[in-house]
Design a protein around this motif. Structure first.
Motif, PDB file in Angstrom:
ATOM      1  N   ARG A  34       0.832  -1.211   0.000  1.00  0.00           N
ATOM      2  CA  ARG A  34       0.000   0.000   0.000  1.00  0.00           C
ATOM      3  C   ARG A  34       0.862   1.254   0.000  1.00  0.00           C
ATOM      4  O   ARG A  34       0.583   2.217  -0.713  1.00  0.00           O
ATOM      5  CB  ARG A  34      -0.930   0.014   1.218  1.00  0.00           C
ATOM      6  CG  ARG A  34      -2.151  -0.851   1.057  1.00  0.00           C
ATOM      7  CD  ARG A  34      -3.200  -0.531   2.114  1.00  0.00           C
ATOM      8  NE  ARG A  34      -2.692  -0.646   3.473  1.00  0.00           N
ATOM      9  CZ  ARG A  34      -2.761  -1.739   4.223  1.00  0.00           C
ATOM     10  NH1 ARG A  34      -3.330  -2.820   3.744  1.00  0.00           N
ATOM     11  NH2 ARG A  34      -2.287  -1.755   5.451  1.00  0.00           N
ATOM     12  N   GLN A  35       1.934   1.244   0.780  1.00  0.00           N
ATOM     13  CA  GLN A  35       2.823   2.399   0.827  1.00  0.00           C
ATOM     14  C   GLN A  35       3.526   2.607  -0.506  1.00  0.00           C
ATOM     15  O   GLN A  35       3.680   3.746  -0.961  1.00  0.00           O
ATOM     16  CB  GLN A  35       3.856   2.230   1.939  1.00  0.00           C
ATOM     17  CG  GLN A  35       3.284   2.391   3.321  1.00  0.00           C
ATOM     18  CD  GLN A  35       4.321   2.177   4.394  1.00  0.00           C
ATOM     19  OE1 GLN A  35       5.441   1.735   4.126  1.00  0.00           O
ATOM     20  NE2 GLN A  35       3.966   2.483   5.632  1.00  0.00           N
ATOM     21  N   GLY A  37       2.369   1.738  -3.430  1.00  0.00           N
ATOM     22  CA  GLY A  37       1.354   2.249  -4.346  1.00  0.00           C
ATOM     23  C   GLY A  37       1.101   3.730  -4.148  1.00  0.00           C
ATOM     24  O   GLY A  37       1.029   4.497  -5.116  1.00  0.00           O
ATOM     25  N   ALA A  38       0.968   4.146  -2.899  1.00  0.00           N
ATOM     26  CA  ALA A  38       0.736   5.564  -2.616  1.00  0.00           C
ATOM     27  C   ALA A  38       1.930   6.411  -3.036  1.00  0.00           C
ATOM     28  O   ALA A  38       1.770   7.496  -3.605  1.00  0.00           O
ATOM     29  CB  ALA A  38       0.444   5.755  -1.130  1.00  0.00           C
ATOM     30  N   THR A  39       3.119   5.906  -2.796  1.00  0.00           N
ATOM     31  CA  THR A  39       4.316   6.653  -3.161  1.00  0.00           C
ATOM     32  C   THR A  39       4.464   6.751  -4.669  1.00  0.00           C
ATOM     33  O   THR A  39       4.841   7.805  -5.193  1.00  0.00           O
ATOM     34  CB  THR A  39       5.561   5.983  -2.544  1.00  0.00           C
ATOM     35  OG1 THR A  39       5.393   5.922  -1.126  1.00  0.00           O
ATOM     36  CG2 THR A  39       6.813   6.767  -2.863  1.00  0.00           C
ATOM     37  N   SER A  40       4.146   5.694  -5.377  1.00  0.00           N
ATOM     38  CA  SER A  40       4.251   5.758  -6.836  1.00  0.00           C
ATOM     39  C   SER A  40       3.231   6.730  -7.410  1.00  0.00           C
ATOM     40  O   SER A  40       3.519   7.433  -8.383  1.00  0.00           O
ATOM     41  CB  SER A  40       4.086   4.375  -7.454  1.00  0.00           C
ATOM     42  OG  SER A  40       2.786   3.884  -7.243  1.00  0.00           O
ATOM     43  N   GLU A  41       2.047   6.824  -6.810  1.00  0.00           N
ATOM     44  CA  GLU A  41       1.069   7.827  -7.241  1.00  0.00           C
ATOM     45  C   GLU A  41       1.583   9.237  -6.992  1.00  0.00           C
ATOM     46  O   GLU A  41       1.429  10.121  -7.846  1.00  0.00           O
ATOM     47  CB  GLU A  41      -0.262   7.622  -6.526  1.00  0.00           C
ATOM     48  CG  GLU A  41      -1.024   6.395  -6.979  1.00  0.00           C
ATOM     49  CD  GLU A  41      -2.295   6.186  -6.178  1.00  0.00           C
ATOM     50  OE1 GLU A  41      -2.677   7.101  -5.403  1.00  0.00           O
ATOM     51  OE2 GLU A  41      -2.896   5.116  -6.324  1.00  0.00           O
ATOM     52  N   ARG A  42       2.211   9.465  -5.843  1.00  0.00           N
ATOM     53  CA  ARG A  42       2.774  10.785  -5.554  1.00  0.00           C
ATOM     54  C   ARG A  42       3.895  11.123  -6.525  1.00  0.00           C
ATOM     55  O   ARG A  42       4.002  12.270  -6.973  1.00  0.00           O
ATOM     56  CB  ARG A  42       3.281  10.831  -4.116  1.00  0.00           C
ATOM     57  CG  ARG A  42       2.158  10.828  -3.095  1.00  0.00           C
ATOM     58  CD  ARG A  42       2.656  10.800  -1.678  1.00  0.00           C
ATOM     59  NE  ARG A  42       3.514  11.939  -1.417  1.00  0.00           N
ATOM     60  CZ  ARG A  42       4.326  12.029  -0.379  1.00  0.00           C
ATOM     61  NH1 ARG A  42       4.391  11.029   0.483  1.00  0.00           N
ATOM     62  NH2 ARG A  42       5.062  13.102  -0.183  1.00  0.00           N
ATOM     63  N   GLN A  44       4.177  10.008  -9.565  1.00  0.00           N
ATOM     64  CA  GLN A  44       3.535  10.261 -10.859  1.00  0.00           C
ATOM     65  C   GLN A  44       2.970  11.678 -10.911  1.00  0.00           C
ATOM     66  O   GLN A  44       3.144  12.377 -11.914  1.00  0.00           O
ATOM     67  CB  GLN A  44       2.427   9.233 -11.110  1.00  0.00           C
ATOM     68  CG  GLN A  44       1.747   9.372 -12.443  1.00  0.00           C
ATOM     69  CD  GLN A  44       2.683   9.044 -13.586  1.00  0.00           C
ATOM     70  OE1 GLN A  44       3.599   8.257 -13.453  1.00  0.00           O
ATOM     71  NE2 GLN A  44       2.447   9.672 -14.707  1.00  0.00           N
ATOM     72  N   ARG A  45       2.304  12.107  -9.831  1.00  0.00           N
ATOM     73  CA  ARG A  45       1.771  13.475  -9.798  1.00  0.00           C
ATOM     74  C   ARG A  45       2.891  14.500  -9.857  1.00  0.00           C
ATOM     75  O   ARG A  45       2.792  15.519 -10.546  1.00  0.00           O
ATOM     76  CB  ARG A  45       0.930  13.683  -8.543  1.00  0.00           C
ATOM     77  CG  ARG A  45      -0.438  13.045  -8.615  1.00  0.00           C
ATOM     78  CD  ARG A  45      -1.331  13.567  -7.507  1.00  0.00           C
ATOM     79  NE  ARG A  45      -0.735  13.394  -6.184  1.00  0.00           N
ATOM     80  CZ  ARG A  45      -1.068  12.439  -5.337  1.00  0.00           C
ATOM     81  NH1 ARG A  45      -1.989  11.561  -5.656  1.00  0.00           N
ATOM     82  NH2 ARG A  45      -0.486  12.354  -4.155  1.00  0.00           N
ATOM     83  N   GLU A  48       4.177  14.753 -13.381  1.00  0.00           N
ATOM     84  CA  GLU A  48       3.249  15.520 -14.222  1.00  0.00           C
ATOM     85  C   GLU A  48       3.363  17.014 -13.942  1.00  0.00           C
ATOM     86  O   GLU A  48       3.372  17.823 -14.871  1.00  0.00           O
ATOM     87  CB  GLU A  48       1.820  15.038 -13.996  1.00  0.00           C
ATOM     88  CG  GLU A  48       1.546  13.654 -14.543  1.00  0.00           C
ATOM     89  CD  GLU A  48       0.205  13.097 -14.101  1.00  0.00           C
ATOM     90  OE1 GLU A  48      -0.501  13.779 -13.316  1.00  0.00           O
ATOM     91  OE2 GLU A  48      -0.140  11.986 -14.546  1.00  0.00           O
TER      92      GLU A  48
END
Length: 67
Positions: A34-35, A37-42, A44-45, A48
């Motif tokens: 979960r961590q 996944g959350a870090t990879s989303e951050r 990615q943002r 961008e």
């Protein structure tokens, strides 16, 4: 007879300890996933945002290079 009962009890205890440790490892792996996944989303943002910020700078650099 006593030794065989002690061996069976120790074997059962060992398997129970291994089971508890396996459950703990499973829980920690899920938490780590979960961590990640959350870090990879951050990340990615942030990538961008960096790309959006770099486009105007690149166009300005391209325009100043023409002069």
């Amino acid at each position: 007879m006593l030794w065989s009962m002690i061996a069976i009890a120790l074997g059962f205890t060992g398997i129970a300890v291994l089971g508890v440790l396996a459950v703990r490892v499973f829980v920690e792996v899920r938490r780590l996933a979960r961590q990640v996944g959350a870090t990879s989303e951050r990340i990615q943002r942030a990538a961008e945002d960096l790309e959006r910020a770099a486009v105007p700078l690149a166009s300005r650099m391209h325009e100043t290079g023409r002069d």
